[in-house]
Design an enzyme around this catalytic site. Sequence first.
Site, mmCIF file in Angstrom:
data_model
loop_
_atom_site.group_PDB
_atom_site.id
_atom_site.type_symbol
_atom_site.label_atom_id
_atom_site.label_comp_id
_atom_site.label_asym_id
_atom_site.label_seq_id
_atom_site.Cartn_x
_atom_site.Cartn_y
_atom_site.Cartn_z
ATOM 1 C CD GLU A 118 37.124 31.812 44.828
ATOM 2 O OE1 GLU A 118 36.997 31.966 46.058
ATOM 3 O OE2 GLU A 118 37.609 32.676 44.078
ATOM 4 C CG HIS A 130 30.576 34.608 47.527
ATOM 5 N ND1 HIS A 130 30.375 35.911 47.119
ATOM 6 C CD2 HIS A 130 31.891 34.360 47.349
ATOM 7 C CE1 HIS A 130 31.528 36.422 46.725
ATOM 8 N NE2 HIS A 130 32.472 35.498 46.849
ATOM 9 C CD GLU A 131 33.406 31.259 48.844
ATOM 10 O OE1 GLU A 131 34.111 31.236 47.813
ATOM 11 O OE2 GLU A 131 33.398 32.225 49.631
ATOM 12 C CG HIS A 146 33.918 32.347 43.354
ATOM 13 N ND1 HIS A 146 34.339 33.401 42.568
ATOM 14 C CD2 HIS A 146 33.950 32.795 44.633
ATOM 15 C CE1 HIS A 146 34.607 34.445 43.354
ATOM 16 N NE2 HIS A 146 34.368 34.111 44.606
ATOM 17 C CD GLU A 206 35.734 37.326 44.949
ATOM 18 O OE1 GLU A 206 34.539 37.155 45.229
ATOM 19 O OE2 GLU A 206 36.608 36.444 45.085
ATOM 20 C CG ASP A 244 45.985 39.701 50.972
ATOM 21 O OD1 ASP A 244 44.816 39.401 50.720
ATOM 22 O OD2 ASP A 244 46.441 39.779 52.127
ATOM 23 C CE1 TYR A 277 34.504 38.869 47.736
ATOM 24 C CE2 TYR A 277 36.116 40.632 47.714
ATOM 25 C CZ TYR A 277 35.814 39.305 47.882
ATOM 26 O OH TYR A 277 36.798 38.409 48.187
#
Length: 598
Positions: free
Chosen positions: A267, A291-292, A295, A314, A370, A378
């Site tokens: 995003e 979705h992006e 953001h 998310e 990560d 999400y």
Amino acid sequence: MTPIPADSSSYANVDAFVATHLVLDLTANFDNRTLAGTVELHLQRRDPAATDLVLDTRDLTILNAEAAIGSGDWMATAFRLDPPTPAFGSALHVTMPPSADRARIAYTSSPGARGLQWLTPAQTAGGMQPFLFTQAQAIQARSFIPLQDLPGVRVTYDATIRTPKELVAVMAAEMTPGPPGSGAYAFKMPQPIPSYLIALAVGDLTFKALSSRTGVWAEPSTMDAAAREFEDTEQMVAATEALYGPYRWGRYDLLVLPPSFPFGGMENPRLTFATPTVIAGDKSLVSLVAHELAHSWSGNLVTNATWPDFWLNEGFTTYLERRIVEAVYGKARADMEAMIGVTDLAQSRATLTLPRDRTLLPDLTGRDPDEAYSSVPYEQGALFLRFLEDKYGRAEFDTFLRKWFDTHAFQSATTDSFLAFLNAELMDKKPGIVTGDQVREWLRSETVPAFAIIPTSDAFTNVEGERDAWLGGGPIPTLESASKSWTAQEWIHFVDTLPRTLTPAQMRALDRQFGLTRSGNSEIAHVWYRLAIATHYEPAYATMEAYMVRIGRRKLVLPLYRDLAATSSGKAMAQRIFAKARDGYHPLTRGSVEEVVK
Ligand SMILES: [Zn+2]
């Protein structure tokens, strides 16, 4: 001065100095795969006596450091790098003379920088020019810029990017390109952003406008398909503004990357980076754009203050994504996608070994964020917000969310600050509807709470009926005529809910009738390949292998490696495919797959 929340993923001493603005001057060297140049940091002094500025770096070579007071002259100053740690890289210490509030560092990145991917011409769609793109989230900006690399700090920036003359540079910022072929591009990001949203790409790129404020950047050979696929982007922006207030970033453009891009999308503000794997030809996977785009409110405008608060980015965005899809493509499609999300949540959760990673509040102490990446923030996050919407009513909840964005715009937010806002704006005003225990369960439970509002879909119920009729011995032509009108979501649901005990004859019958092995839809192909692995349906393997070598999107390839690695013969095959695919993968995908096949 607002305090910056403690962040274990960064070495930066934000109690002494806080960066407010960066000036970048970088050259993209494709020959030795480095970004080299200078970054200037404008700093707010929070401790007048501080003499040590600590920045995050990873695998950078630091050439020199300078300091300045106000607009005064640069003075050479001392610096040193601490030994690196695998999770966070090396702290860079820069000596700051009294009153100095600017630092300038000359440096070069390493060819293996985790936040950069350098592609050969053969790895691009056009095949003629090399390509470079950055991926800074979560903590990889430090692998191409020495800076305070934590989401609690926001900076504006100016950048000059120098490239080979035949290539074009784009950044997630306002762009003022030089004359074509000049090899120099200037950018300006006037809104303060966290470091993980700094983004650059360089390649054989062209632009096509979709509306006065939206458009697509892509390689020439991808442009027509991309522009057609994403033609509803302006409608999505307008739908989101109607729900959650004005879009505050000027333009909204999409950049279509080569297939090795490790994510669906990123995003980056004003310029979403997107995988070409969502170009299905029928707009069936464009919820990624929703979705992006979402953001631009949840994440970029109101940012998770630390990475354990990731669900604020998310979970909110996944909820918003479904609302945008509902507004533009209808409720049936949004419900189907939400149901696919619930399945995905269960599958993703099952792969997590640490119990806390299965909750909305993982413990990331000492870990690269990560490492905890999964669907939990999400989908569990989205289900939490769906629950609140159900309890308080949509109108009330929309007002609440809009106020959350308006009052926290361009700020970072913690889970605690969200809970305080939820208490003040909904729970206290309308007592007796949602309890504190329920909220705690949403955050701390390793499963979906029993009181969740699980989406349902008539379309999927119908698919399940057809599926069961066929499994019960019904003829393929009946299934064929029933499935004529199925959307990609219905196909995904059909394939993903078939029993893992199908016989080779049943697999062959489906494949012959519906051509699933050769599906051009990356998501349908993905669930089909997982079924093929589970049922040892070998006719799909060669095409599956080509898919795994061509695509580097982690969500699409990692589960296939995982499924293969679960058996000893499959593991050998996974290792063989990885040996072929490895060099084409982004460092993030490469690292995740390596863990699975080693
Ligand atoms: Zn997202």
